[in-house]
Design a protein around this motif. Structure first.
Motif, PDB file in Angstrom:
ATOM      1  N   MET A 239      27.500  45.961  27.067  1.00  0.00           N
ATOM      2  CA  MET A 239      27.434  46.670  25.791  1.00  0.00           C
ATOM      3  C   MET A 239      28.817  46.864  25.180  1.00  0.00           C
ATOM      4  SD  MET A 239      24.610  49.621  26.679  1.00  0.00           S
ATOM      5  CE  MET A 239      25.269  50.712  25.417  1.00  0.00           C
ATOM      6  N   ASP A 240      29.815  47.150  26.034  1.00  0.00           N
ATOM      7  CA  ASP A 240      31.111  47.590  25.532  1.00  0.00           C
ATOM      8  C   ASP A 240      32.162  46.489  25.452  1.00  0.00           C
ATOM      9  OD1 ASP A 240      29.793  50.037  25.759  1.00  0.00           O
ATOM     10  OD2 ASP A 240      31.645  51.096  26.234  1.00  0.00           O
ATOM     11  N   LEU A 241      32.038  45.445  26.268  1.00  0.00           N
ATOM     12  CA  LEU A 241      33.054  44.395  26.272  1.00  0.00           C
ATOM     13  C   LEU A 241      32.705  43.293  25.283  1.00  0.00           C
ATOM     14  CD1 LEU A 241      33.887  44.018  30.089  1.00  0.00           C
ATOM     15  CD2 LEU A 241      34.621  45.766  28.443  1.00  0.00           C
ATOM     16  N   ASP A 242      33.617  42.366  25.095  1.00  0.00           N
ATOM     17  CA  ASP A 242      33.409  41.203  24.235  1.00  0.00           C
ATOM     18  C   ASP A 242      32.122  40.488  24.656  1.00  0.00           C
ATOM     19  OD1 ASP A 242      33.447  38.789  22.887  1.00  0.00           O
ATOM     20  OD2 ASP A 242      35.551  38.358  23.313  1.00  0.00           O
ATOM     21  N   PRO A 243      31.150  40.328  23.749  1.00  0.00           N
ATOM     22  CA  PRO A 243      29.889  39.672  24.113  1.00  0.00           C
ATOM     23  C   PRO A 243      30.073  38.289  24.726  1.00  0.00           C
ATOM     24  CG  PRO A 243      29.714  40.695  21.957  1.00  0.00           C
ATOM     25  CD  PRO A 243      31.148  40.792  22.345  1.00  0.00           C
ATOM     26  N   ALA A 244      31.163  37.618  24.402  1.00  0.00           N
ATOM     27  CA  ALA A 244      31.403  36.285  24.956  1.00  0.00           C
ATOM     28  C   ALA A 244      31.628  36.316  26.463  1.00  0.00           C
ATOM     29  CB  ALA A 244      32.609  35.647  24.265  1.00  0.00           C
ATOM     30  N   LEU A 245      31.939  37.500  27.011  1.00  0.00           N
ATOM     31  CA  LEU A 245      32.205  37.612  28.445  1.00  0.00           C
ATOM     32  C   LEU A 245      30.954  37.916  29.257  1.00  0.00           C
ATOM     33  CD1 LEU A 245      35.475  39.770  28.279  1.00  0.00           C
ATOM     34  CD2 LEU A 245      35.294  37.283  28.597  1.00  0.00           C
TER      35      LEU A 245
ATOM     36  N   ILE B  10      33.794  43.957  40.635  1.00  0.00           N
ATOM     37  CA  ILE B  10      33.916  45.273  40.010  1.00  0.00           C
ATOM     38  C   ILE B  10      32.944  46.208  40.715  1.00  0.00           C
ATOM     39  CG2 ILE B  10      33.437  46.611  37.929  1.00  0.00           C
ATOM     40  CD1 ILE B  10      34.467  44.329  36.252  1.00  0.00           C
ATOM     41  N   ALA B  11      33.411  47.377  41.096  1.00  0.00           N
ATOM     42  CA  ALA B  11      32.550  48.377  41.724  1.00  0.00           C
ATOM     43  C   ALA B  11      33.056  49.761  41.354  1.00  0.00           C
ATOM     44  CB  ALA B  11      32.506  48.182  43.237  1.00  0.00           C
TER      45      ALA B  11
ATOM     46  N   GLU C 166      40.239  42.875  30.270  1.00  0.00           N
ATOM     47  CA  GLU C 166      41.250  41.898  30.678  1.00  0.00           C
ATOM     48  C   GLU C 166      40.941  41.328  32.054  1.00  0.00           C
ATOM     49  OE1 GLU C 166      44.800  44.176  30.463  1.00  0.00           O
ATOM     50  OE2 GLU C 166      44.711  44.429  28.276  1.00  0.00           O
ATOM     51  N   PHE C 167      40.456  42.158  32.971  1.00  0.00           N
ATOM     52  CA  PHE C 167      40.105  41.700  34.307  1.00  0.00           C
ATOM     53  C   PHE C 167      38.980  40.674  34.241  1.00  0.00           C
ATOM     54  CE2 PHE C 167      37.575  41.984  38.210  1.00  0.00           C
ATOM     55  CZ  PHE C 167      38.541  41.872  39.197  1.00  0.00           C
ATOM     56  N   VAL C 168      37.937  40.968  33.483  1.00  0.00           N
ATOM     57  CA  VAL C 168      36.814  40.028  33.365  1.00  0.00           C
ATOM     58  C   VAL C 168      37.277  38.720  32.741  1.00  0.00           C
ATOM     59  CG1 VAL C 168      34.534  39.655  32.348  1.00  0.00           C
ATOM     60  CG2 VAL C 168      35.144  41.920  33.214  1.00  0.00           C
ATOM     61  N   ARG C 169      38.134  38.820  31.756  1.00  0.00           N
ATOM     62  CA  ARG C 169      38.591  37.626  31.043  1.00  0.00           C
ATOM     63  C   ARG C 169      39.397  36.698  31.974  1.00  0.00           C
ATOM     64  NH1 ARG C 169      38.265  37.110  25.737  1.00  0.00           N
ATOM     65  NH2 ARG C 169      38.066  39.360  25.396  1.00  0.00           N
ATOM     66  N   ARG C 170      40.072  37.265  32.969  1.00  0.00           N
ATOM     67  CA  ARG C 170      40.914  36.469  33.870  1.00  0.00           C
ATOM     68  C   ARG C 170      40.123  35.745  34.958  1.00  0.00           C
ATOM     69  NH1 ARG C 170      44.263  41.033  33.742  1.00  0.00           N
ATOM     70  NH2 ARG C 170      43.616  41.656  35.848  1.00  0.00           N
ATOM     71  N   HIS C 171      38.829  36.014  35.082  1.00  0.00           N
ATOM     72  CA  HIS C 171      38.062  35.454  36.188  1.00  0.00           C
ATOM     73  C   HIS C 171      36.859  34.649  35.685  1.00  0.00           C
ATOM     74  CE1 HIS C 171      40.338  38.767  38.034  1.00  0.00           C
ATOM     75  NE2 HIS C 171      40.336  37.989  39.107  1.00  0.00           N
TER      76      HIS C 171
ATOM     77  N   THR D   4      38.927  36.982  46.771  1.00  0.00           N
ATOM     78  CA  THR D   4      38.412  37.707  45.607  1.00  0.00           C
ATOM     79  C   THR D   4      39.456  38.684  45.105  1.00  0.00           C
ATOM     80  OG1 THR D   4      37.435  39.431  47.009  1.00  0.00           O
ATOM     81  CG2 THR D   4      36.014  37.562  46.407  1.00  0.00           C
ATOM     82  N   ASP D   5      39.389  38.987  43.824  1.00  0.00           N
ATOM     83  CA  ASP D   5      40.140  40.092  43.240  1.00  0.00           C
ATOM     84  C   ASP D   5      39.167  41.249  43.031  1.00  0.00           C
ATOM     85  OD1 ASP D   5      42.417  38.543  43.181  1.00  0.00           O
ATOM     86  OD2 ASP D   5      42.119  37.896  41.113  1.00  0.00           O
ATOM     87  N   TYR D   6      39.685  42.455  42.942  1.00  0.00           N
ATOM     88  CA  TYR D   6      38.816  43.626  42.922  1.00  0.00           C
ATOM     89  C   TYR D   6      39.342  44.664  41.945  1.00  0.00           C
ATOM     90  CZ  TYR D   6      36.636  47.956  44.706  1.00  0.00           C
ATOM     91  OH  TYR D   6      35.976  49.154  44.827  1.00  0.00           O
ATOM     92  N   LEU D   7      38.449  45.174  41.103  1.00  0.00           N
ATOM     93  CA  LEU D   7      38.763  46.254  40.168  1.00  0.00           C
ATOM     94  C   LEU D   7      37.787  47.397  40.406  1.00  0.00           C
ATOM     95  CD1 LEU D   7      40.637  46.876  37.639  1.00  0.00           C
ATOM     96  CD2 LEU D   7      38.596  46.394  36.276  1.00  0.00           C
ATOM     97  N   ARG D   8      38.326  48.574  40.718  1.00  0.00           N
ATOM     98  CA  ARG D   8      37.474  49.749  40.920  1.00  0.00           C
ATOM     99  C   ARG D   8      37.488  50.613  39.674  1.00  0.00           C
ATOM    100  NH1 ARG D   8      38.190  55.027  42.911  1.00  0.00           N
ATOM    101  NH2 ARG D   8      40.321  54.618  43.660  1.00  0.00           N
TER     102      ARG D   8
END
Length: 610
Positions: free
Chosen positions: A575-581, A510-511, A550-555, A534-538
């Protein structure tokens, strides 16, 4: 910088393969020496030959005469992030020449001012001595001008050494000095003198050369701040209040020139806009909020120290729900000198700028095209959401020269948001309240002063739905919950993140912002050198769209690349995503003031992958 090597002298030319359209040039001069023209001519000449190119300027923010470096990268694969290694050094500054030479890797080439005798420092580099003072004296009879004309001589030398077409050099020089025939003639003479000296006196022993390509057809060269200024004009800005600060000043300065050219009343000759240099950043943002409250499209431009000073007014914009647009051209931190170099240092503080429970919308451009389009987006979003919107650029993107596709003309109407008119007021049938959510999206309807719509008292956080003063706990809680709903609505309105073609790899990146270009190159390095897909999300905005989680959850592992010490974007994600991630996300950080490079990202990821 790299440490010098003790390896043997570089191989002879016949033993070294030619390297075509894949090199970096660093010109080391002093601030105020007039080197900018020569550097831009060099950059543009390579660009005009169809070779992808980028230019990075490292300069002091305070005093003329201090060291400055300009790095040009040419790359046939289209990589335009900073290259960590320097292939060709032009050493013109006696104060930094020794350190500049010692930092090079073996086999690199050095063009230097002959009296500096830099060839005595190392035996594993290729040295090209040039008697600049002697050559310039033959070209320029005015001793005062020689210091400025001298720079064009190294352009001429490089034209020969790197096979850059002299016709393209002349064309590029015309872009810079075409309206000044005497200066054009003088500099062209210096350019030709430098090329002639190199042709007759220097034996080419390095492998680097330029060959014509067709990878830049139809593109332009532009700075991000200039692109943002153009976007603001097309967004319909009419009020600008700002206070000078590096590296944001060129945005309003360029906007002034655009507005004077295109936004003057043809009949009266008077301006249809107001651009004010305020006494400080606090006054600037106060003027912007006041103008926006009155119905104007208003903005300011600043950097981190200005963002800090604007904190209290940012809270007013948030709680009173008044639009405002702020461009933050980020840098390292406060003070002058090194702190004015590039960074992504304001992400976390800007997201929650001001007091209490505030959360602000941020747009994250990565290119001049997005500086242009997101400028227009910012004004629409600010009025749609009735809040302050920050456009988070940085020095590298804002003040350096980038290739870009020509910008598209704006083809959509302005989005003024929920502004009451007679028809809407009749539809609400008297149930209107300035801070009342009638649509379920957290965004109330507003009225503008001077219109037939109902008036109201503009207040900070202490009000009820009707904008009446209130200290009731339930009024405050209800208002804060509605503001949270509005922030959720913003997730559906801000620019969505961009996912590269995913491979299903367990590792994601992620960048955001100007880091994007180095990430693209790093992904190729990881695949080609380490076999790591690697997969990449900008990211393009905050708040985050659901697709980010969803991107974090898939990796299995996600590397968050950013240009600050503390992993500020990673903190926002946690802070904003599911704390489990949270445990899946790791930092790759770059914060030395130089634009981020691909090799640093590759090293950061491979070290953690091991």
């Amino acid at each position: 910088m790299s440490s010098p090597s003790t390896s043997t002298a570089p191989a002879e030319p016949s033993q070294r393969p030619t390297v075509v359209n894949d090199f970096s040039i660093q010109v080391a001069t002093v601030n105020g020496s007039g080197s900018q023209t020569a550097n831009l001519v060099l950059l543009r000449s390579i660009f005009q030959m169809g070779v992808p190119v980028s230019g990075k300027n490292l300069f002091p923010s305070n005093i003329a005469g201090l060291p400055t470096w300009y790095t040009i990268r040419a790359n046939h694969r289209g990589y335009i992030s900073r290259k960590k290694e320097i292939d060709f050094l032009v050493a013109m500054n006696p104060e930094t020449a020794r350190e500049d030479v010692l930092s090079l890797e073996p086999g690199r080439a050095v063009v230097y001012d002959e009296p500096l005798r830099l060839n005595a420092l190392r035996d594993d580099l290729l040295f090209y001595p040039v008697p600049f003072d002697k050559i310039v004296a033959e070209v320029c009879t005015d001793a005062k001008l020689r210091r400025l004309v001298k720079n064009m001589i190294y352009d001429g030398v490089l034209a020969h050494l790197l096979s850059i077409e002299l016709g393209e050099m002349e064309k590029a020089l015309g872009k810079q000095l075409g309206k000044k025939p005497k200066a054009m003639q003088l500099n062209m003479g210096a350019l030709e003198a430098g090329r002639k000296f190199a042709e007759t006196s220097l034996e080419i022993r390095h492998p680097y050369r330029t060959e014509r390509m067709d990878r830049t057809a139809g593109q332009i060269l532009v700075e991000g701040n200039a692109a943002a200024a153009m976007g603001c004009m097309f967004a319909g800005v009419t009020v600008v209040a700002w206070y000078p600060i590096t590296p944001s000043s060129s945005l309003p300065e360029t906007l002034i020139s655009y507005m004077r050219k295109y936004r003057m009343d043809k009949d009266s000759g008077k301006a249809t806009f107001a651009i004010v240099q305020a006494e400080d950043e606090i006054a600037a943002i106060g003027m912007v909020i006041g103008a926006s409250w009155a119905g104007a499209r208003a903005m300011t431009s600043t950097s981190g120290p200005g963002i800090s000073l604007m904190g209290e007014f940012a809270g007013l914009s948030y709680y009173a729900e008044v639009p405002a647009v702020v461009f933050d051209i980020q840098r390292i931190g406060p003070s002058t000198g090194l702190p004015t170099r590039t960074a992504q240092g304001d992400i976390l503080s800007t997201a929650v700028n001001s007091h209490g429970d505030t959360r602000h919308v941020m747009l994250l451009p990565s290119s001049p095209e997005e500086c242009y389009t997101m400028a227009m987006d910012a004004f629409d979003l600010s009025e749609r959401l009735q809040t302050i919107v920050y456009v988070m650029s940085d020095l590298d993107l804002g003040m350096n020269t980038w290739m870009a596709e020509p910008f598209a003309y704006r083809d959509r109407a302005f989005d003024r948001g929920k502004v009451l008119d007679e028809a809407k007021l009749k539809e609400l049938a008297g149930s209107w309240g300035r801070y009342k959510d009638v649509d379920g999206d957290g965004i109330p309807w507003r009225s503008l002063p001077g219109t037939p719509a109902p008036a109201f008292f503009t207040r900070g956080s202490g009000h009820n739905e009707l904008a009446q003063y209130s200290e009731r706990p339930d009024d405050y809680v209800g208002n804060m919950e509605r503001l949270a709903r509005k922030f959720d609505t913003a997730k559906t309105l801000v620019p969505a993140p961009v996912a590269e073609a995913e491979t299903g790899a367990p590792v994601g990146i992620i960048a955001y912002g100007s880091s994007h270009w180095a990430v693209q190159e790093s992904r190729d390095q990881l695949r080609e050198e380490n076999g790591l897909e690697t997969d990449y999300l900008r990211l393009r905005a905050y708040p985050f769209a659901p697709s980010v989680e969803e991107f974090v959850r898939r990796h299995e592992r996600v590397y968050v690349v950013e240009q600050n010490r503390d992993g500020q974007m990673l903190s926002l994600l946690r802070m904003d995503l599911d704390p489990a991630l949270a445990a899946r996300m790791r930092s790759v950080l770059h914060f030395n003031g130089l634009p981020i490079d691909a090799r640093s990202i590759t090293s950061g990821i491979t070290e953690q992958e091991r």
